[in-house]
Design a protein around this motif. Structure first.
Motif, PDB file in Angstrom:
ATOM      1  N   VAL A  39       0.862  -1.174   0.000  1.00 26.49           N
ATOM      2  CA  VAL A  39       0.000   0.000   0.000  1.00 26.49           C
ATOM      3  C   VAL A  39       0.903   1.230   0.000  1.00 26.49           C
ATOM      4  O   VAL A  39       1.756   1.372   0.880  1.00 26.49           O
ATOM      5  CB  VAL A  39      -0.930   0.018   1.231  1.00 26.49           C
ATOM      6  N   LYS A  40       0.718   2.079  -0.986  1.00 23.41           N
ATOM      7  CA  LYS A  40       1.614   3.220  -1.155  1.00 23.41           C
ATOM      8  C   LYS A  40       0.840   4.536  -1.082  1.00 23.41           C
ATOM      9  O   LYS A  40      -0.251   4.652  -1.634  1.00 23.41           O
ATOM     10  CB  LYS A  40       2.322   3.129  -2.514  1.00 23.41           C
ATOM     11  N   GLN A  41       1.431   5.476  -0.415  1.00 23.29           N
ATOM     12  CA  GLN A  41       0.914   6.846  -0.425  1.00 23.29           C
ATOM     13  C   GLN A  41       2.102   7.703  -0.820  1.00 23.29           C
ATOM     14  O   GLN A  41       3.004   7.952  -0.019  1.00 23.29           O
ATOM     15  CB  GLN A  41       0.363   7.237   0.958  1.00 23.29           C
ATOM     16  N   ASN A  42       2.141   8.077  -2.077  1.00 23.99           N
ATOM     17  CA  ASN A  42       3.356   8.647  -2.643  1.00 23.99           C
ATOM     18  C   ASN A  42       3.586  10.110  -2.270  1.00 23.99           C
ATOM     19  O   ASN A  42       4.680  10.632  -2.524  1.00 23.99           O
ATOM     20  CB  ASN A  42       3.345   8.477  -4.161  1.00 23.99           C
ATOM     21  N   SER A  43       2.579  10.765  -1.703  1.00 26.25           N
ATOM     22  CA  SER A  43       2.766  12.149  -1.273  1.00 26.25           C
ATOM     23  C   SER A  43       2.949  12.169   0.232  1.00 26.25           C
ATOM     24  O   SER A  43       1.987  11.969   0.963  1.00 26.25           O
ATOM     25  CB  SER A  43       1.563  13.006  -1.668  1.00 26.25           C
ATOM     26  N   PRO A  44       4.162  12.441   0.722  1.00 22.94           N
ATOM     27  CA  PRO A  44       4.350  12.480   2.179  1.00 22.94           C
ATOM     28  C   PRO A  44       3.598  13.638   2.829  1.00 22.94           C
ATOM     29  O   PRO A  44       3.225  13.549   3.992  1.00 22.94           O
ATOM     30  CB  PRO A  44       5.854  12.670   2.354  1.00 22.94           C
ATOM     31  N   SER A  45       3.381  14.715   2.063  1.00 22.09           N
ATOM     32  CA  SER A  45       2.703  15.866   2.648  1.00 22.09           C
ATOM     33  C   SER A  45       1.887  16.594   1.584  1.00 22.09           C
ATOM     34  O   SER A  45       2.144  16.478   0.385  1.00 22.09           O
ATOM     35  CB  SER A  45       3.712  16.817   3.288  1.00 22.09           C
ATOM     36  N   LEU A  46       0.900  17.356   2.087  1.00 26.21           N
ATOM     37  CA  LEU A  46       0.000  18.105   1.205  1.00 26.21           C
ATOM     38  C   LEU A  46      -0.472  19.331   1.963  1.00 26.21           C
ATOM     39  O   LEU A  46      -0.867  19.224   3.130  1.00 26.21           O
ATOM     40  CB  LEU A  46      -1.201  17.230   0.828  1.00 26.21           C
ATOM     41  N   VAL A  56      -3.084  -3.844   6.051  1.00 22.59           N
ATOM     42  CA  VAL A  56      -1.814  -3.317   5.579  1.00 22.59           C
ATOM     43  C   VAL A  56      -1.987  -1.821   5.419  1.00 22.59           C
ATOM     44  O   VAL A  56      -2.876  -1.364   4.673  1.00 22.59           O
ATOM     45  CB  VAL A  56      -1.394  -3.958   4.246  1.00 22.59           C
ATOM     46  N   PHE A  57      -1.174  -1.057   6.115  1.00 19.92           N
ATOM     47  CA  PHE A  57      -1.266   0.392   6.092  1.00 19.92           C
ATOM     48  C   PHE A  57      -0.236   0.990   5.152  1.00 19.92           C
ATOM     49  O   PHE A  57       0.876   0.474   5.004  1.00 19.92           O
ATOM     50  CB  PHE A  57      -1.010   0.965   7.495  1.00 19.92           C
ATOM     51  N   GLY A  58      -0.595   2.109   4.542  1.00 20.48           N
ATOM     52  CA  GLY A  58       0.370   2.902   3.811  1.00 20.48           C
ATOM     53  C   GLY A  58       1.184   3.755   4.781  1.00 20.48           C
ATOM     54  O   GLY A  58       0.899   3.795   5.979  1.00 20.48           O
ATOM     55  N   PRO A  59       2.191   4.465   4.273  1.00 21.03           N
ATOM     56  CA  PRO A  59       3.071   5.252   5.157  1.00 21.03           C
ATOM     57  C   PRO A  59       2.469   6.573   5.631  1.00 21.03           C
ATOM     58  O   PRO A  59       3.032   7.222   6.506  1.00 21.03           O
ATOM     59  CB  PRO A  59       4.295   5.508   4.272  1.00 21.03           C
ATOM     60  N   GLY A  60       1.350   6.963   5.051  1.00 26.11           N
ATOM     61  CA  GLY A  60       0.684   8.173   5.513  1.00 26.11           C
ATOM     62  C   GLY A  60       1.007   9.410   4.679  1.00 26.11           C
ATOM     63  O   GLY A  60       2.058   9.507   4.044  1.00 26.11           O
ATOM     64  N   THR A  61       0.066  10.343   4.686  1.00 26.68           N
ATOM     65  CA  THR A  61       0.235  11.660   4.071  1.00 26.68           C
ATOM     66  C   THR A  61      -0.128  12.708   5.115  1.00 26.68           C
ATOM     67  O   THR A  61      -1.212  12.648   5.700  1.00 26.68           O
ATOM     68  CB  THR A  61      -0.669  11.845   2.838  1.00 26.68           C
ATOM     69  N   TYR A 114      -2.351   0.540  -4.428  1.00 26.29           N
ATOM     70  CA  TYR A 114      -2.050  -0.760  -3.846  1.00 26.29           C
ATOM     71  C   TYR A 114      -1.639  -1.729  -4.949  1.00 26.29           C
ATOM     72  O   TYR A 114      -1.950  -1.527  -6.128  1.00 26.29           O
ATOM     73  CB  TYR A 114      -3.230  -1.299  -3.035  1.00 26.29           C
ATOM     74  N   THR A 115      -0.913  -2.752  -4.539  1.00 30.68           N
ATOM     75  CA  THR A 115      -0.400  -3.690  -5.538  1.00 30.68           C
ATOM     76  C   THR A 115      -1.070  -5.062  -5.461  1.00 30.68           C
ATOM     77  O   THR A 115      -1.078  -5.797  -6.444  1.00 30.68           O
ATOM     78  CB  THR A 115       1.121  -3.878  -5.359  1.00 30.68           C
TER      79      THR A 115
END
Lengths: 113, 113
Positions: A4-11, A102-107, A25-26
């Motif tokens: 699980v991907k969150q490609n933007s660390p911040s917004l 399964v968690f992503g790394p967060g934004t 997600y893959t």
């Protein structure tokens, strides 16, 4: 290998505008997805969920969209408020296979007044 | 209902020492989960109980880690012979049987010196 991907660390978003947080997600076996919000020094708080049989779920200012073919989901917050400033986690699970999320790394979302 | 509680909130220990954390879930919830979260990452699943039965364990849960839920209420997570790599936030969550939404506690932050 992050499933699980969150490609933007911040917004950063202006108050009153729309916030769009993305998640990819893959694992094609995932069939249930959730968004959690986390404030500092607190545990994650459940926000909204969606099953793979739907492509949209709405709850007040929060809407989650699911594109299964693209293995992509997004969280829309309209209108954004300063109190929405937090870290947002996307999580995925296979409903008939235990309760392992399964968690992503967060934004990190910052809503500017 | 006071939500999920965890004790202690912070723990500093020296490498090689044993530590034990406690989690009290929401009283009506029969499912209890442990997660670990490191900086910049989302929570990672460690293990899950349904009532007193430990039904699933992640490969992240090495032999030094043990979790119990003796009476199907509170749970403990023990780490033996701590290592610096064990430094993380340890999160507990609970849920109703058959419901996907998990309610998280505030976490125990472990620092291993």
């Amino acid at each position: 290998d992050q499933q699980v991907k969150q490609n933007s660390p911040s917004l950063s978003v202006q108050e009153g505008r729309i916030s769009i947080l993305n998640c990819d997600y893959t694992n094609s076996m995932f069939d249930y997805f959730l968004w959690y919000k986390k404030y500092p020094a607190e545990g994650p708080t459940f926000l909204i969920s969606i099953s793979s049989i739907k492509d949209k779920n709405e709850d007040g200012r929060f809407t989650v969209f699911l594109n299964k073919s693209a293995k992509h989901l997004s969280l829309h917050i309209v209108p954004s408020q300063p109190g929405d400033s937090a870290v947002y986690f996307c999580a995925a699970s296979v409903r008939n296979y235990g309760q392992n999320f399964v968690f992503g790394p967060g934004t990190r979302l910052s809503v500017l007044p | 209902d006071t939500g999920v509680s965890q004790d202690p909130r912070h723990k500093i220990t020296k490498r090689g020492q044993n530590v034990t954390f406690r989690c009290d879930p929401i009283s009506e919830h029969n499912r209890l989960y442990w997660y670990r979260q490191t900086l910049g990452q989302g929570p990672e699943f460690l293990t899950y109980f349904q009532n007193e039965a430990q039904l699933e364990k992640s490969r992240l849960l090495s032999d030094r880690f043990s979790a119990e839920r003796p009476k199907g209420s509170f749970s403990t997570l023990e780490i033996q012979r701590t290592e610096q790599g064990d430094s993380a936030m340890y999160l507990c969550a609970s849920s109703f049987d058959g419901r996907f939404e998990q309610f998280f506690g505030p976490g125990t932050r472990l620092t291993v010196l």
